[in-house]
Design an enzyme around this catalytic site. Sequence first.
Site, PDB file in Angstrom:
ATOM      1  N   ASP A  34      -0.433   5.064   0.876  1.00 50.83           N
ATOM      2  CA  ASP A  34      -0.783   6.079   1.858  1.00 50.83           C
ATOM      3  C   ASP A  34      -0.711   5.538   3.288  1.00 50.83           C
ATOM      4  O   ASP A  34      -1.253   4.469   3.590  1.00 50.83           O
ATOM      5  CB  ASP A  34      -2.194   6.597   1.588  1.00 50.83           C
ATOM      6  CG  ASP A  34      -2.296   7.312   0.258  1.00 50.83           C
ATOM      7  OD1 ASP A  34      -2.354   8.543   0.259  1.00 50.83           O
ATOM      8  OD2 ASP A  34      -2.308   6.633  -0.791  1.00 50.83           O
TER       9      ASP A  34
ATOM     10  N   ASP B 174       0.848  -1.179   0.000  1.00 58.82           N
ATOM     11  CA  ASP B 174       0.000   0.000   0.000  1.00 58.82           C
ATOM     12  C   ASP B 174       0.897   1.249   0.000  1.00 58.82           C
ATOM     13  O   ASP B 174       2.097   1.153   0.316  1.00 58.82           O
ATOM     14  CB  ASP B 174      -0.871  -0.040   1.265  1.00 58.82           C
ATOM     15  CG  ASP B 174      -1.690   1.200   1.464  1.00 58.82           C
ATOM     16  OD1 ASP B 174      -2.328   1.661   0.509  1.00 58.82           O
ATOM     17  OD2 ASP B 174      -1.693   1.726   2.596  1.00 58.82           O
TER      18      ASP B 174
ATOM     19  N   GLU C 224      -1.972  10.635   3.989  1.00 61.97           N
ATOM     20  CA  GLU C 224      -3.083  10.231   3.130  1.00 61.97           C
ATOM     21  C   GLU C 224      -3.187  11.306   2.049  1.00 61.97           C
ATOM     22  O   GLU C 224      -3.589  12.444   2.326  1.00 61.97           O
ATOM     23  CB  GLU C 224      -4.385  10.124   3.919  1.00 61.97           C
ATOM     24  CG  GLU C 224      -4.434   8.960   4.888  1.00 61.97           C
ATOM     25  CD  GLU C 224      -4.499   7.613   4.176  1.00 61.97           C
ATOM     26  OE1 GLU C 224      -5.179   7.529   3.135  1.00 61.97           O
ATOM     27  OE2 GLU C 224      -3.877   6.657   4.674  1.00 61.97           O
TER      28      GLU C 224
END
Length: 290
Positions: free
Chosen positions: A83, A81, A90
């Site tokens: 963020d 992933d 984010e």
Amino acid sequence: MLIARLIAETSECETNLAALADGLARQGGRIAGSDLKGEVLELQAEGDAAALLAGIDAVFAPSAMLVAEGAIEVPRLFVSDMDSTMIGQECIDELADYAGLKPQIAAITERAMQGELDFEAALRERVALLAGLEEGAIHACLAERIVATPGAKTLVATLAALGTRTVLVTGGFHHFADPVAEMLGFHRVVGNRLAVEGGRLSGGLIGPITDSAVKAAVLREELAALGGSARSLATGDGANDIPMIEAATYGFAYKAKPKARAAANGRVDSDDLTAVLSLLGVPRDEWRDS
């Protein structure tokens, strides 16, 4: 045989090991051996992996740990992933700040990461709120707000140097993910595409959505290309990462939301992602920054 590795305060190691052994014995398991290698304590155990994870959590409160079946080896595939995992932010929340909407959008992001909202619906709702924002705000956000997580570049570069295929797969946007992947050294990027019209965000997305199912599918696709039986590593922090984390041989939750952390057999609760290299047994003299 289960192999557990953990990074924790070891000043009371013998006392903690005795408590862990007692707890496992009550559930039909046992500690078969232990070995302290630098900062990493390795345990050999029999029993239930979830019980071992919970026991280590309760007794040692480690900053990082991994529980796996059989020998722990450097994986041939790493899927992560972006963020709040490879970067400390984010992206959509930071971008929303340029539109004066950060609190509103960040609240939706948090609920989606906790698994309280449908991911695609929440994503489309947030993107729609950004309609009209100048595309230049993305470039400003990248330059001013987006920072790699401590140890992220070393983790990616070291694994790549050891022959690991590295893939960044995000529910975020290629506008951010492509430069982040280049900065960190990932081989491939999978993400969502923001629609831009006349130099401004239209409030829509282009093409299919990268959601939790796609993240897991990318991992399986990459594994198939490697022959199907290779060891894999995944890192993530939110509910959208759970299927990918569960599908990996070594599924790491990084400073994660409760549901993602519970799904993982590897956990990093401290800031530095190089803890993953330590738990994989990669010597420090093999660590790389590029």
